[in-house]
Scaffold this motif. Structure first.
Motif, PDB file in Angstrom:
ATOM      1  N   SER A  12      43.253  15.403  15.655  1.00 19.50           N
ATOM      2  CA  SER A  12      44.144  14.825  16.655  1.00 19.50           C
ATOM      3  C   SER A  12      43.956  15.533  17.996  1.00 19.50           C
ATOM      4  O   SER A  12      43.693  16.732  18.033  1.00 19.50           O
ATOM      5  CB  SER A  12      45.594  14.967  16.190  1.00 19.50           C
ATOM      6  OG  SER A  12      46.475  14.655  17.251  1.00 19.50           O
ATOM      7  N   TYR A  13      44.072  14.767  19.086  1.00 24.58           N
ATOM      8  CA  TYR A  13      44.030  15.361  20.430  1.00 24.58           C
ATOM      9  C   TYR A  13      45.249  16.242  20.678  1.00 24.58           C
ATOM     10  O   TYR A  13      45.270  17.052  21.605  1.00 24.58           O
ATOM     11  CB  TYR A  13      43.997  14.274  21.501  1.00 24.58           C
ATOM     12  CG  TYR A  13      42.701  13.505  21.584  1.00 24.58           C
ATOM     13  CD1 TYR A  13      41.506  14.152  21.885  1.00 24.58           C
ATOM     14  CD2 TYR A  13      42.673  12.125  21.409  1.00 24.58           C
ATOM     15  CE1 TYR A  13      40.316  13.449  21.991  1.00 24.58           C
ATOM     16  CE2 TYR A  13      41.493  11.406  21.516  1.00 24.58           C
ATOM     17  CZ  TYR A  13      40.311  12.069  21.806  1.00 24.58           C
ATOM     18  OH  TYR A  13      39.154  11.366  21.915  1.00 24.58           O
ATOM     19  N   LEU A  14      46.267  16.062  19.862  1.00 20.20           N
ATOM     20  CA  LEU A  14      47.521  16.764  20.085  1.00 20.20           C
ATOM     21  C   LEU A  14      47.678  17.906  19.071  1.00 20.20           C
ATOM     22  O   LEU A  14      47.159  17.801  17.956  1.00 20.20           O
ATOM     23  CB  LEU A  14      48.689  15.780  19.932  1.00 20.20           C
ATOM     24  CG  LEU A  14      48.623  14.579  20.880  1.00 20.20           C
ATOM     25  CD1 LEU A  14      49.779  13.638  20.619  1.00 20.20           C
ATOM     26  CD2 LEU A  14      48.612  15.041  22.327  1.00 20.20           C
ATOM     27  N   PRO A  15      48.398  18.975  19.333  1.00 20.94           N
ATOM     28  CA  PRO A  15      48.993  19.259  20.640  1.00 20.94           C
ATOM     29  C   PRO A  15      47.936  19.715  21.647  1.00 20.94           C
ATOM     30  O   PRO A  15      46.926  20.310  21.259  1.00 20.94           O
ATOM     31  CB  PRO A  15      49.963  20.407  20.330  1.00 20.94           C
ATOM     32  CG  PRO A  15      49.343  21.095  19.154  1.00 20.94           C
ATOM     33  CD  PRO A  15      48.685  20.011  18.349  1.00 20.94           C
ATOM     34  N   LEU A  16      48.167  19.410  22.905  1.00 18.96           N
ATOM     35  CA  LEU A  16      47.269  19.839  23.965  1.00 18.96           C
ATOM     36  C   LEU A  16      47.302  21.364  24.052  1.00 18.96           C
ATOM     37  O   LEU A  16      48.325  21.954  23.734  1.00 18.96           O
ATOM     38  CB  LEU A  16      47.721  19.212  25.281  1.00 18.96           C
ATOM     39  CG  LEU A  16      47.686  17.672  25.261  1.00 18.96           C
ATOM     40  CD1 LEU A  16      48.507  17.111  26.398  1.00 18.96           C
ATOM     41  CD2 LEU A  16      46.270  17.166  25.303  1.00 18.96           C
ATOM     42  N   PRO A  17      46.276  22.079  24.459  1.00 14.85           N
ATOM     43  CA  PRO A  17      45.001  21.501  24.883  1.00 14.85           C
ATOM     44  C   PRO A  17      43.938  21.458  23.787  1.00 14.85           C
ATOM     45  O   PRO A  17      42.916  20.834  23.992  1.00 14.85           O
ATOM     46  CB  PRO A  17      44.555  22.498  25.967  1.00 14.85           C
ATOM     47  CG  PRO A  17      45.071  23.811  25.460  1.00 14.85           C
ATOM     48  CD  PRO A  17      46.350  23.502  24.731  1.00 14.85           C
ATOM     49  N   ASN A  18      44.160  22.077  22.647  1.00 18.41           N
ATOM     50  CA  ASN A  18      43.083  22.183  21.655  1.00 18.41           C
ATOM     51  C   ASN A  18      43.159  21.177  20.522  1.00 18.41           C
ATOM     52  O   ASN A  18      42.219  21.030  19.759  1.00 18.41           O
ATOM     53  CB  ASN A  18      43.047  23.591  21.047  1.00 18.41           C
ATOM     54  CG  ASN A  18      42.523  24.608  22.035  1.00 18.41           C
ATOM     55  OD1 ASN A  18      41.760  24.251  22.936  1.00 18.41           O
ATOM     56  ND2 ASN A  18      42.950  25.846  21.904  1.00 18.41           N
ATOM     57  N   GLY A  19      44.271  20.489  20.407  1.00 20.20           N
ATOM     58  CA  GLY A  19      44.412  19.505  19.358  1.00 20.20           C
ATOM     59  C   GLY A  19      44.561  20.129  17.988  1.00 20.20           C
ATOM     60  O   GLY A  19      44.707  21.337  17.847  1.00 20.20           O
ATOM     61  N   SER A  20      44.536  19.280  16.958  1.00 17.24           N
ATOM     62  CA  SER A  20      44.636  19.749  15.570  1.00 17.24           C
ATOM     63  C   SER A  20      43.379  19.336  14.829  1.00 17.24           C
ATOM     64  O   SER A  20      42.997  18.183  14.871  1.00 17.24           O
ATOM     65  CB  SER A  20      45.833  19.111  14.867  1.00 17.24           C
ATOM     66  OG  SER A  20      46.937  19.065  15.724  1.00 17.24           O
TER      67      SER A  20
END
Ligand SMILES: *[C@@H]1O[C@H](CO)[C@@H](O)[C@H](O)[C@H]1NC(C)=O
Ligand SMILES: *[C@@H]1O[C@H](CO)[C@@H](O)[C@H](O)[C@H]1NC(C)=O
Ligand SMILES: *[C@@H]1O[C@H](CO)[C@@H](O)[C@H](O)[C@H]1NC(C)=O
Ligand SMILES: *[C@@H]1O[C@H](CO)[C@@H](O)[C@H](O)[C@H]1NC(C)=O
Ligand SMILES: *[C@@H]1O[C@H](CO)[C@@H](O)[C@H](O)[C@H]1NC(C)=O
Ligand SMILES: [Ca+2]
Length: 527
Positions: A332-340
């Motif tokens: 996932s792009y979230l959570p910003l900034p590194n994603g999951s």
């Protein structure tokens, strides 16, 4: 060249985006270890990996050789297309070569000699891989852009197709759609399929040559005009249903429906100036790897994600064998900034030692038993580790325990079987007379009627007597004057009164003879 340079500059904010590493070696209080992040490959020039098909057969010019002219010079039809001469041929591959300085190279269709029959051509691009578009699709036409065309896309390697954008000099006339511009779309309509008149009007064939599918303008709805706020775009891509898929394709198809007309109506006396010529198709995008890879390589004729996070598959769409203790999930792009990363976990590594074979994402500790157990086993499994099949299901012996299809429904016939459970090979337990793995057949000498019942009559041992006929093994249909299960009994004998009153019955020697015969047969009991 100028245009290419512009494209490269355009690409910069996307190329240096985040999500470009999948893992890094970090030192924590517990010592050094890997840390994992959502990651995706860089955007590439996808035309280098495409296979193209142009339909219908014979639409490419030059076989036989043909002359054509241009709208600028309509009476000087000295240009020639000849498929057998490399200098004069215009094969499809010229839409994907790199344009050197000087003259454009292009694919060209036959001319519209069959007018008024429409001049139709399909150009189909296939990647055999899901691609996420990151920049505009730009199609460059020589000698004028089509007055009507359509862009279609497929997400399943060409099995099904969907409209992507309509193009016409008059959208209402061509497609009964109002003309719209992508710039006017809003956050709620960013994935609307629309008809635009921006790329189909005549403006001189040298001046405006491109037809676009505007990816950047759609991104800009969320990321701002310079695509500075990519975080907002990534957030939207995660949360807005269907938005990611809108920019994902495996195939594209340009349906060319009417060529450039030079700004006027079709001139029948000179049809040599109507044709399609495409010098370049630019598609910029990245391999879709579900945020589990930052490299995508061209192997054995197809693009392939180099999957990380213990995932595998062309799009990293599943967990590697022995890494299926939870269900696969896209990064996932979230959570910003590194994603999951949502990495796949090795059997045994998740939740201490509670293995659920990928049928559950949750474990729970049961205090008074002092055990950890999987919660809400899916895929019809049950048990502490989701290692058994639910009642009414049996284990598919050729499937791994972590296969989604490991449990198969017993499907026992409700009437023929004792209950809805079955043994390890899928056999149900049958009621008397029923047989077959699912108990939906009857044993020999039984007939089916809401279950299996013993035959009442048949053609071998249980013959109907006295000329009676056996109906579906269920009963004998007796002639007048006889009754009993096998018509073995004369009505006269059973009921003298009845018989006395029936005129002619007593006097009939045949009936009497049969009745006597029936009486003499051994073993007849009075039923
Ligand atoms: C082009 O493709 C469409 C389906 O996408 C098909 O219906 C049509 O017949 C094709 N046209 C030609 C000329 O092959
Ligand atoms: C498409 O890609 C898959 C996976 O890489 C490969 O097995 C298959 O042969 C490819 N098909 C074609 C038509 O190239
Ligand atoms: C994947 O598995 C390997 C062992 O084969 C392990 O070292 C690595 O940390 C795992 N990666 C992830 C993201 O779980
Ligand atoms: C059993 O599992 C194998 C392997 O996953 C699968 O190919 C097969 O279709 C399954 N059988 C049934 C009856 O579902
Ligand atoms: C399941 O039942 C069938 C029929 O009774 C039998 O042939 C088979 O051996 C049984 N399978 C097992 C594993 O017990
Ligand atoms: Ca070219």
């Amino acid at each position: 060249m100028l245009y290419l340079a512009a494209l490269l500059v355009h690409c910069v904010p996307l190329a240096m985006a985040q999500y470009d590493i999948c893992k890094s070696w970090v030192t924590t209080d517990d010592g050094p270890s890997w840390e994992f992040y959502a990651c995706q490959p860089k955007a590439m020039r996808m035309k280098d990996y495409v296979t193209v098909r142009v339909d219908p057969a014979g639409i490419t010019c030059g076989d036989p050789p043909e002359r054509f002219c241009t709208h600028e010079n309509p009476y000087l039809c000295s240009d020639e297309c000849d498929a057998s001469n490399p200098d004069l041929a215009h094969p499809p591959k010229l839409m994907f070569d790199s344009e050197d300085e000087g003259l454009a190279t292009y694919w060209q269709s036959v001319t519209w000699r069959r007018y008024p029959e429409p001049l139709l051509a399909n150009i189909t691009l296939s990647w055999n891989k899901s691609i996420e578009l990151t920049d505009d699709i730009v199609i460059t036409f020589e000698y004028g852009r089509p007055t009507i065309m359509m862009l279609e896309k497929s997400l399943d390697n060409g099995r099904t197709w969907h409209p992507y954008q309509y193009y016409a000099d008059d959208c209402m006339e061509a497609f009964s759609m109002p003309a719209r511009r992508v710039r006017d779309l809003s956050t709620t309509s960013a994935n609307r399929v629309l008809c635009t008149e921006e790329y189909s009007r005549w403006a001189g064939s040298k001046k405006e040559k491109t037809v676009r599918f505007e990816v950047r303008d759609r991104f800009a709805i969320f990321a701002g005009p310079d695509l500075k706020n990519m975080d907002n775009l990534y957030t939207r891509l995660e949360s807005a249903k269907g938005l990611k898929d809108f920019f994902t394709v495996t195939d594209l198809r340009m349906r060319l429906l009417r060529p450039a007309l030079g700004g006027t109506y079709v001139q029948r006396e000179n049809l040599y100036k109507y044709f399609y010529a495409v010098s370049n198709i630019e598609v910029t995008g990245r391999c879709k790897c579900n945020l589990h890879a930052n490299l995508c390589t061209f192997k054995e004729g197809s693009l392939q994600c180099e999957c990380e996070h213990n995932t595998t598959g062309q799009d990293c769409g599943k967990c590697k064998k022995n890494f299926r203790s939870r269900s696969w999930r896209a990064g996932s792009y979230l959570p910003l900034p590194n994603g999951s990363p949502n990495a796949c976990a090795a059997a045994g590594s998740a939740f201490g030692n509670c293995e659920c074979y990928g049928h559950s994402n949750r474990c729970s500790y049961i205090d008074f038993l002092n055990v950890v157990t999987c919660v809400s086993c899916k895929h019809n499994t049950r048990g502490q580790h989701c290692q058994h099949c639910r009642l009414g299901f049996y284990r598919n012996s050729s499937a791994e325990l972590d296969d989604e299809n490991v449990c198969i429904e017993c499907n026992c016939n409700q009437i023929g079987s004792m209950h809805d459970r079955c043994n390890e090979t899928g056999y149900c337990e049958c009621r008397e007379g029923a047989t077959g793995p699912k108990c939906d057949d009857c044993l020999p000498n039984y007939y089916w009627r809401q279950g299996c019942f013993p035959n009442v009559c048949d053609d071998e041992l249980l013959l109907c007597q006295n000329g009676g006929t056996c109906y579906q093994n269920q009963r004998c249909i007796c002639p007048v004057g006889f009754k009993g299960v096998l018509c073995q009994q004369s009505r006269c004998e059973a009921d003298k009164q009845d018989c006395d009153g029936a005129p002619g019955a007593r006097g009939s020697p045949a009936a009497l003879a049969l009745a006597v015969l029936a009486l003499q047969l051994p073993g007849w009991v009075d039923l």
